[in-house]
Design an enzyme around this catalytic site. Structure first.
Site, PDB file in Angstrom:
ATOM      1  CB  CYS A 131      -0.883   0.006   1.241  1.00  0.00           C
ATOM      2  SG  CYS A 131      -2.147  -1.277   1.307  1.00  0.00           S
ATOM      3  CB  CYS A 142      12.169   8.436  -7.979  1.00  0.00           C
ATOM      4  SG  CYS A 142      13.369   7.354  -7.072  1.00  0.00           S
TER       5      CYS A 142
END
Length: 578
Positions: free
Chosen positions: A332, A536
């Site tokens: 998640c 990132c």
């Protein structure tokens, strides 16, 4: 002092006060106030005694094992002790847990509390007695575990074990509804135990504040009737599957205990099945692994694992996933999840537990079938698929290639399976590829911040997907997802961009201001001689992108080490993180 003694004392003292007033004896206002306080205190004492009596009646007709019946005393909690002549005052050894004895009849309070599920004909009194006689271990008190624990506690499972080594974070609360704001920072197992005890005061609860691995799984699982895998990582799923399967292969000594009692339930020393599930994004799945009907062996032998009983076992997790899937390593934390999805899947898990413990032919469990959920479907969100039979040659466990937990642990270590909390946003990944980039093409977040402050012209490429880029980004960053970058790297016809703009010295946006990017919405790559910095979320994908650019002919390329997570740690503590 007994409740009856307290009640008589309160009545006598109340009569004295009322009698004084009836005879007209003088009583000042202060005296009346003081008497009022004293009566309220007596009333509170009696209500406490009544609650204790109610809990004692709830336990009539069955032995109550000590709170530390399985986990060590330092890791076990339970409801407040109820005075009972049958309750033991000493703890048993964690290696020799005491099973809950069968419940032969329901008390008046139990009938009242569980009346609505007693009215379900396929469940009824026998199902409720089995439930009260059973113990369930739930590994994981997160999104799946929240729903599982709440519904099992409400249904009246005799004892619940909660295992989780993680702590509650604010980002958990949209889906892990068993916790609240006041529990942020608290161990999840401890937080969940408080909530389920509040939901059902007669419940026995054991807590283990650590993760399950191959080193401790055998002792953690021993003595529980059923195991629920509510974890969020592939390593724990393999660990629980392997331990449950191998425990069954070991014979499950004591399988005939309790035969013919309390509705004919057969007691075991090892788990009877593993209720497994996963939820991610808008999808989820549930199944029951290693299932053997409780009546398969007729209450004797070694738990039905010999003499034909083995053929009745359902498939295991390795039958479905003999090799770890790349998608199974997602969590998640990377892919996200809508809050109701783990709630839906966890409710299905709880239902499977009730069906298994009820041990009724009218309630067949999801053994040998995989139930899939698709939250995007408005017509058929659920799909049930048949699983392959057990003992497949491709399954290293059923085929006998792996015969011990030590062998299973070596198998998992060779594949570097992701375990719990290795992707916590507050820390970097534990192992970055050491030789992925030359050192001269790596730059720290602090060094990049200095470059921003000096307003040095350059390009900043953010290789996250557009969904994550929309959440937050550094000023003037160009979003080129890693997959798109890979398809844009043919050495011929190198594209170009407009000259890079210089960011503000502050390196951020003013409150309420909107930064307009000078780059097109679908940017191409900068010129080969342009200075390029790649970032990132955590610095893993950016390393790959930097290497791709270097191999594609761009030489002035640097990776921003640690990504946005490290940027928050080293440069801007107010930078939003997800």
């Amino acid at each position: 002092m007994s409740a009856m003694t307290d009640e008589s004392t309160m009545e006598d003292e109340a009569a004295d006060v009322l009698g004084c007033e009836a005879m007209g004896q003088p009583s000042s206002y202060e005296t009346l106030v003081e008497e009022n306080r004293r009566l309220k205190a007596l009333l509170h004492r009696q209500e406490s005694q009544l609650r204790l009596l109610e809990q004692e009646r709830l336990k009539q007709g069955r032995h109550v094992p000590p709170p530390s019946a399985h986990f060590p005393p330092c890791a076990s909690t339970a409801s407040p002790p109820v005075p009972s002549p049958s309750a033991s005052s000493s703890s048993s050894s964690p290696s020799t847990p005491l099973p809950l004895p069968p419940v032969h009849s329901l008390s008046s309070s139990e009938i009242s509390r569980y009346s609505r599920q007693l009215l379900v004909s396929r469940f009824g009194v026998t199902g409720q007695r089995n439930l009260l006689s059973s113990s369930v271990l739930v590994v994981g008190a997160g999104g799946l575990g929240s729903a599982v624990l709440l519904y099992l506690a409400g249904a009246g499972v005799g004892r619940l074990g909660i295992v989780d080594g993680d702590r509650v974070e604010a980002s958990n609360l949209h889906r892990q509804v068993i916790h609240g704001d006041s529990q942020v920072g608290t161990n999840k197992a401890v937080s969940a135990s408080s909530r389920v005890r509040d939901l059902n005061g007669g419940l026995r609860v054991s807590v283990l504040e650590e993760d399950v691995g191959y080193g401790n799984v055998a002792s953690v699982l021993a003595g529980w009737d059923l195991v629920v895998d509510a974890s969020d990582n592939p390593l724990t799923r393999y660990v629980l599957n392997d331990a449950c399967w191998l425990a069954g292969e070991g014979g499950g000594e004591g399988g005939g205990e309790g035969g013919g009692q309390g509705g004919g339930r057969r007691r075991r020393r090892q788990p009877t099945a593993l209720v497994s599930a996963a939820a991610l994004g808008l999808e989820g799945q549930v199944t029951v692994f290693d299932y053997e009907p409780l009546g398969a062996s007729g209450g004797g032998g070694k738990g039905g694992r010999e003499g034909g009983g083995k053929a009745q076992r359902g498939p295991c997790y390795r039958c479905l996933y003999p090799k770890p899937l790349a998608a199974a390593s997602q969590s998640c934390n990377e892919s996200g999840v809508l809050g109701p999805v783990p709630g839906i899947i966890g409710c299905v898990q709880a239902m499977e537990v009730l069906k298994l413990l009820a041990d009724s032919p009218a309630l067949p469990p999801l053994s040998s079938r995989l139930l899939l959920y698709d939250g995007t479907s408005s017509t058929s969100p659920f799909l049930s698929l048949a699983l392959p039979p057990s003992s497949l040659p491709a399954c290293p466990l059923c085929s006998g290639q792996l015969t011990t937990l030590a062998e299973c642990a070596s198998w998992a270590a060779e594949r570097n399976l992701r375990g719990p909390r290795l992707t916590c946003p507050s820390s970097l990944p534990p192992s970055l590829p050491p030789s992925l980039l030359p050192p001269e093409h790596d730059i720290t977040c602090q060094a990049y911040a200095s470059l921003l402050h000096a307003q040095t012209p350059h390009y900043l490429i953010d290789v996250r997907d557009p969904t994550q880029f929309a959440i937050c980004s550094l000023p003037n960053a160009i979003n080129i997802p890693l997959a798109s970058l890979a398809s844009s790297l043919p050495p011929s016809l190198p594209p170009s961009l407009p000259p890079p703009s210089s960011p503000s010295p502050e390196g951020g946006k003013e409150d309420g201001a909107t930064t307009t990017s000078p780059f097109p919405s679908l940017p191409s790559l900068p010129p080969r001689d342009a200075p390029i910095y790649v970032i990132c979320r955590r610095g893993v994908m950016s390393q790959k992108a930097t290497r791709m650019l270097l191999e594609g002919g761009w030489q002035r390329v640097w990776n921003v080490r640690g990504g946005l997570v490290q940027w928050r740690e080293e440069v801007d503590g107010q930078f939003p993180m997800y």
